[in-house]
Design a protein around this motif. Sequence first.
Motif, PDB file in Angstrom:
ATOM      1  N   ALA A  80       0.837  -1.202   0.000  1.00  0.00           N
ATOM      2  CA  ALA A  80       0.000   0.000   0.000  1.00  0.00           C
ATOM      3  C   ALA A  80       0.877   1.260   0.000  1.00  0.00           C
ATOM      4  O   ALA A  80       0.538   2.258  -0.648  1.00  0.00           O
ATOM      5  CB  ALA A  80      -0.941  -0.008   1.203  1.00  0.00           C
ATOM      6  N   GLU A 138      -0.830 -17.456  -4.280  1.00  0.00           N
ATOM      7  CA  GLU A 138      -1.559 -16.883  -5.416  1.00  0.00           C
ATOM      8  C   GLU A 138      -2.044 -15.464  -5.103  1.00  0.00           C
ATOM      9  O   GLU A 138      -2.004 -14.576  -5.961  1.00  0.00           O
ATOM     10  CB  GLU A 138      -2.736 -17.781  -5.798  1.00  0.00           C
ATOM     11  N   ILE A 139      -2.499 -15.248  -3.869  1.00  0.00           N
ATOM     12  CA  ILE A 139      -2.948 -13.910  -3.460  1.00  0.00           C
ATOM     13  C   ILE A 139      -1.812 -12.893  -3.650  1.00  0.00           C
ATOM     14  O   ILE A 139      -2.010 -11.808  -4.221  1.00  0.00           O
ATOM     15  CB  ILE A 139      -3.411 -13.933  -1.984  1.00  0.00           C
ATOM     16  N   LEU A 149      -1.368  -9.680  -6.248  1.00  0.00           N
ATOM     17  CA  LEU A 149      -1.008  -8.324  -5.809  1.00  0.00           C
ATOM     18  C   LEU A 149       0.281  -7.844  -6.469  1.00  0.00           C
ATOM     19  O   LEU A 149       0.742  -6.733  -6.185  1.00  0.00           O
ATOM     20  CB  LEU A 149      -0.865  -8.289  -4.285  1.00  0.00           C
ATOM     21  N   PHE A 193      -9.927  -7.750   6.878  1.00  0.00           N
ATOM     22  CA  PHE A 193      -9.112  -7.900   5.669  1.00  0.00           C
ATOM     23  C   PHE A 193      -8.578  -9.317   5.518  1.00  0.00           C
ATOM     24  O   PHE A 193      -8.725  -9.960   4.480  1.00  0.00           O
ATOM     25  CB  PHE A 193      -7.940  -6.904   5.692  1.00  0.00           C
ATOM     26  N   ARG A 194      -7.962  -9.820   6.584  1.00  0.00           N
ATOM     27  CA  ARG A 194      -7.318 -11.142   6.479  1.00  0.00           C
ATOM     28  C   ARG A 194      -8.339 -12.230   6.208  1.00  0.00           C
ATOM     29  O   ARG A 194      -8.079 -13.170   5.440  1.00  0.00           O
ATOM     30  CB  ARG A 194      -6.537 -11.421   7.765  1.00  0.00           C
ATOM     31  N   VAL A 253      -9.400 -12.032   2.580  1.00  0.00           N
ATOM     32  CA  VAL A 253      -8.370 -12.649   1.733  1.00  0.00           C
ATOM     33  C   VAL A 253      -8.493 -14.173   1.781  1.00  0.00           C
ATOM     34  O   VAL A 253      -8.340 -14.858   0.769  1.00  0.00           O
ATOM     35  CB  VAL A 253      -6.969 -12.184   2.164  1.00  0.00           C
ATOM     36  N   GLN A 254      -8.785 -14.688   2.962  1.00  0.00           N
ATOM     37  CA  GLN A 254      -8.990 -16.132   3.091  1.00  0.00           C
ATOM     38  C   GLN A 254     -10.140 -16.597   2.181  1.00  0.00           C
ATOM     39  O   GLN A 254     -10.027 -17.643   1.522  1.00  0.00           O
ATOM     40  CB  GLN A 254      -9.321 -16.452   4.555  1.00  0.00           C
ATOM     41  N   MET A 261     -11.065 -15.099  -0.559  1.00  0.00           N
ATOM     42  CA  MET A 261     -10.553 -15.020  -1.935  1.00  0.00           C
ATOM     43  C   MET A 261      -9.716 -16.255  -2.270  1.00  0.00           C
ATOM     44  O   MET A 261      -9.798 -16.799  -3.366  1.00  0.00           O
ATOM     45  CB  MET A 261      -9.702 -13.771  -2.099  1.00  0.00           C
ATOM     46  N   ALA A 262      -8.897 -16.687  -1.309  1.00  0.00           N
ATOM     47  CA  ALA A 262      -8.069 -17.878  -1.544  1.00  0.00           C
ATOM     48  C   ALA A 262      -8.948 -19.109  -1.750  1.00  0.00           C
ATOM     49  O   ALA A 262      -8.640 -19.972  -2.579  1.00  0.00           O
ATOM     50  CB  ALA A 262      -7.106 -18.081  -0.377  1.00  0.00           C
ATOM     51  N   ASN A 301     -10.053 -18.977  -5.205  1.00  0.00           N
ATOM     52  CA  ASN A 301      -8.980 -19.417  -6.112  1.00  0.00           C
ATOM     53  C   ASN A 301      -8.930 -20.932  -6.207  1.00  0.00           C
ATOM     54  O   ASN A 301      -8.643 -21.470  -7.281  1.00  0.00           O
ATOM     55  CB  ASN A 301      -7.631 -18.869  -5.644  1.00  0.00           C
ATOM     56  N   LYS A 329     -12.227 -16.374 -12.535  1.00  0.00           N
ATOM     57  CA  LYS A 329     -12.322 -15.101 -11.816  1.00  0.00           C
ATOM     58  C   LYS A 329     -12.560 -13.954 -12.793  1.00  0.00           C
ATOM     59  O   LYS A 329     -11.751 -13.727 -13.701  1.00  0.00           O
ATOM     60  CB  LYS A 329     -11.027 -14.866 -11.040  1.00  0.00           C
ATOM     61  N   ARG A 383     -12.647 -10.065 -13.749  1.00  0.00           N
ATOM     62  CA  ARG A 383     -11.988  -8.829 -13.327  1.00  0.00           C
ATOM     63  C   ARG A 383     -12.520  -7.622 -14.085  1.00  0.00           C
ATOM     64  O   ARG A 383     -12.629  -6.533 -13.533  1.00  0.00           O
ATOM     65  CB  ARG A 383     -10.486  -8.931 -13.544  1.00  0.00           C
ATOM     66  N   GLY A 398      -5.656   2.515   2.449  1.00  0.00           N
ATOM     67  CA  GLY A 398      -4.760   1.857   1.498  1.00  0.00           C
ATOM     68  C   GLY A 398      -5.267   0.495   1.052  1.00  0.00           C
ATOM     69  O   GLY A 398      -4.871  -0.004  -0.002  1.00  0.00           O
ATOM     70  N   LEU A 399      -6.144  -0.103   1.847  1.00  0.00           N
ATOM     71  CA  LEU A 399      -6.669  -1.419   1.479  1.00  0.00           C
ATOM     72  C   LEU A 399      -7.701  -1.351   0.359  1.00  0.00           C
ATOM     73  O   LEU A 399      -8.023  -2.373  -0.243  1.00  0.00           O
ATOM     74  CB  LEU A 399      -7.252  -2.120   2.713  1.00  0.00           C
ATOM     75  N   GLU A 405      -7.299   0.075  -2.621  1.00  0.00           N
ATOM     76  CA  GLU A 405      -6.596  -0.280  -3.864  1.00  0.00           C
ATOM     77  C   GLU A 405      -6.114  -1.731  -3.822  1.00  0.00           C
ATOM     78  O   GLU A 405      -6.175  -2.449  -4.822  1.00  0.00           O
ATOM     79  CB  GLU A 405      -5.411   0.671  -4.088  1.00  0.00           C
ATOM     80  N   ILE A 406      -5.633  -2.168  -2.653  1.00  0.00           N
ATOM     81  CA  ILE A 406      -5.181  -3.561  -2.505  1.00  0.00           C
ATOM     82  C   ILE A 406      -6.319  -4.522  -2.857  1.00  0.00           C
ATOM     83  O   ILE A 406      -6.133  -5.487  -3.608  1.00  0.00           O
ATOM     84  CB  ILE A 406      -4.691  -3.803  -1.058  1.00  0.00           C
ATOM     85  N   GLU A 420      -6.963  -4.541  -6.511  1.00  0.00           N
ATOM     86  CA  GLU A 420      -5.937  -5.331  -7.207  1.00  0.00           C
ATOM     87  C   GLU A 420      -6.232  -6.822  -7.087  1.00  0.00           C
ATOM     88  O   GLU A 420      -5.911  -7.592  -7.985  1.00  0.00           O
ATOM     89  CB  GLU A 420      -4.542  -5.037  -6.615  1.00  0.00           C
ATOM     90  N   LEU A 421      -6.817  -7.224  -5.978  1.00  0.00           N
ATOM     91  CA  LEU A 421      -7.174  -8.630  -5.777  1.00  0.00           C
ATOM     92  C   LEU A 421      -8.477  -8.998  -6.486  1.00  0.00           C
ATOM     93  O   LEU A 421      -8.925 -10.136  -6.389  1.00  0.00           O
ATOM     94  CB  LEU A 421      -7.285  -8.936  -4.281  1.00  0.00           C
TER      95      LEU A 421
END
Lengths: 328, 328
Positions: free
Chosen positions: A47, A98-99, A103, B39-40, B43-44, B46-47, B50, B62, B64, B95-96, B98-99, B102-103
């Motif tokens: 970030a 992969e995450i 990024l 957040f974490r 992400v889990q 999202m994984a 995947n 996926k 985009r 900041g998250l 944009e992160i 991106e994901l």
Amino acid sequence: MTYRIDCVQYANWSEKIFRQMREGGVDAVNATICYHENFRETVQNMAQWNRWFETYPDLIFKGRWASDVKLARDTGRTAIFLSFQNASPIEDDIGLVEILHELGGRFMQLSYNNQSLLATGCYEAEDPGLTRMGKQVIREMNRVGLVVDMSHSADRSTIEAADHSERPITITHANLHSWQPALRNKRDDVVRAVTQNGGMMGFSMYPHHLKGKTDCTLEEFCAMIATAADRFGVEHFGIGSDLCQDHPDSVVEWMRVGRWSKEIDYGEGSAAAPGFPDQPHWFRDNRDFGKIEDGLRQIGFAPDEVAGLMGGNWYRFFDTNFTPAKAA
Amino acid sequence: MTYRIDCVQYANWSEKIFRQMREGGVDAVNATICYHENFRETVQNMAQWNRWFETYPDLIFKGRWASDVKLARDTGRTAIFLSFQNASPIEDDIGLVEILHELGGRFMQLSYNNQSLLATGCYEAEDPGLTRMGKQVIREMNRVGLVVDMSHSADRSTIEAADHSERPITITHANLHSWQPALRNKRDDVVRAVTQNGGMMGFSMYPHHLKGKTDCTLEEFCAMIATAADRFGVEHFGIGSDLCQDHPDSVVEWMRVGRWSKEIDYGEGSAAAPGFPDQPHWFRDNRDFGKIEDGLRQIGFAPDEVAGLMGGNWYRFFDTNFTPAKAA
């Protein structure tokens, strides 16, 4: 056309440094964003890079693919690729490979000096080789296009990684151990294992990796490159300067100790010289890449070899190793 | 060519459901991956997606960009877009935004039923409108291409978001309050604020949002759509079915209570009917999108209007709102 690519830097990033990249004609820099950081802390560093990309769009942008190196050159900017010098950002979770690639993460070291969950670091007394998780994670890195880097790993782990990986692996920053027997420099059997599988090694200008350290001459550095090229093939080499610019010495302490020890560990330094060493006079910072290019020419490399060493070889490697593996 | 796009589903995902998407000719589904997750945890999730993308590449991939909807149709698969029904995944960190983009995150609700750091939820007694952070985050979402969704937000916050946002915003899943006065359905001034700024609303087939709930007929549902189209313009509407398939009732309890309360909150349900309501017989699951299309035709929409409502309008919205804002 030729490219200038530096496959490792870790600076106290600033507009000054980004302008020096432009002055040095550097098309791409692979920037370290992790030594000991866990996933969340690594994302925080990403970030922070996004803020720099937003603030300095005329100087830098986020590199994701080899084509971004060409875009950088065509638009007079530097593509910044983001990478990890440790496996800490994936924690114990293979799904984060992969995450992190999504990024924009492009290189990950399997270990940094110490034993990790994946492989052994170069400062450990014993090197039992790749762990169970290490083998699984290499396969996953191969699948998604996150490149294995063994710069700070121990020899057996590195050779096993080179053999286990289905895609070429790298040592982004080190020199020949036969030239300067630093713990971090690589013995010939290690370099051979990496290069014979199509891998790449980047030459470091971090003084602890140089013969004579800060006093090493450009000619000696280029002669070492010529030796490596003769032994293993020039196409397997590039630059990974390990430039650590403008940091206070507290940062090299963090790099060495992180949170894993309460005692100071001097790594390649010593109690008498605990800080960052001075750069050799011929490579102060990004503005001096032209001097390296001159040195390579003067040591006798042909123009296409010089172009390969300065960036062409890394470009070709980026082009085939950042994208997901083709489905079987 | 026409598309079928469903702009919200939250299922107990399985190969069975992915095959039903193909059976129903659904080119794209916007899948919820967050109600209360930080957040974490997001992400889990999202994984986990995947893993499904890796396991079922012939059925799903996926999504985009809008072009992925076309790719899905051309290759006989369903593009899965990932989105958040709460602002919890950005925690307190702009900041998250944009992160997460991106994901692949594409829609984020500014609040889910309750007050968030950004805006007020539709179940709060008071709605003071956008917060200081809410205004900053909307600007950042506009910049990177993460779409504002106000489905579960309160009226004043929604209207302020529509006005404050420089890019169109959405209500991905709700119906007209004038048709069924559920707390989650939207009053005309809210729908007007969203649509007059170029925004979109998706019609929900979640029974609590339907007149007569499970007993609502397809004709009644399509007549409501005709009313909305007459009032606000057909080009601003699509489908956001809110299909919650194959979940145990413990999941609706998690959706409602998360970790924010030790007491049960029945939301749109009640102590007598705390679980997921039964779907109307004309929309059991993804296989029934053809019935909706037939219903829209029979209520009198022209072929191009039907195509827009079934996916063309969302496609156009995706095409202009998922990419970063053009530099000024």
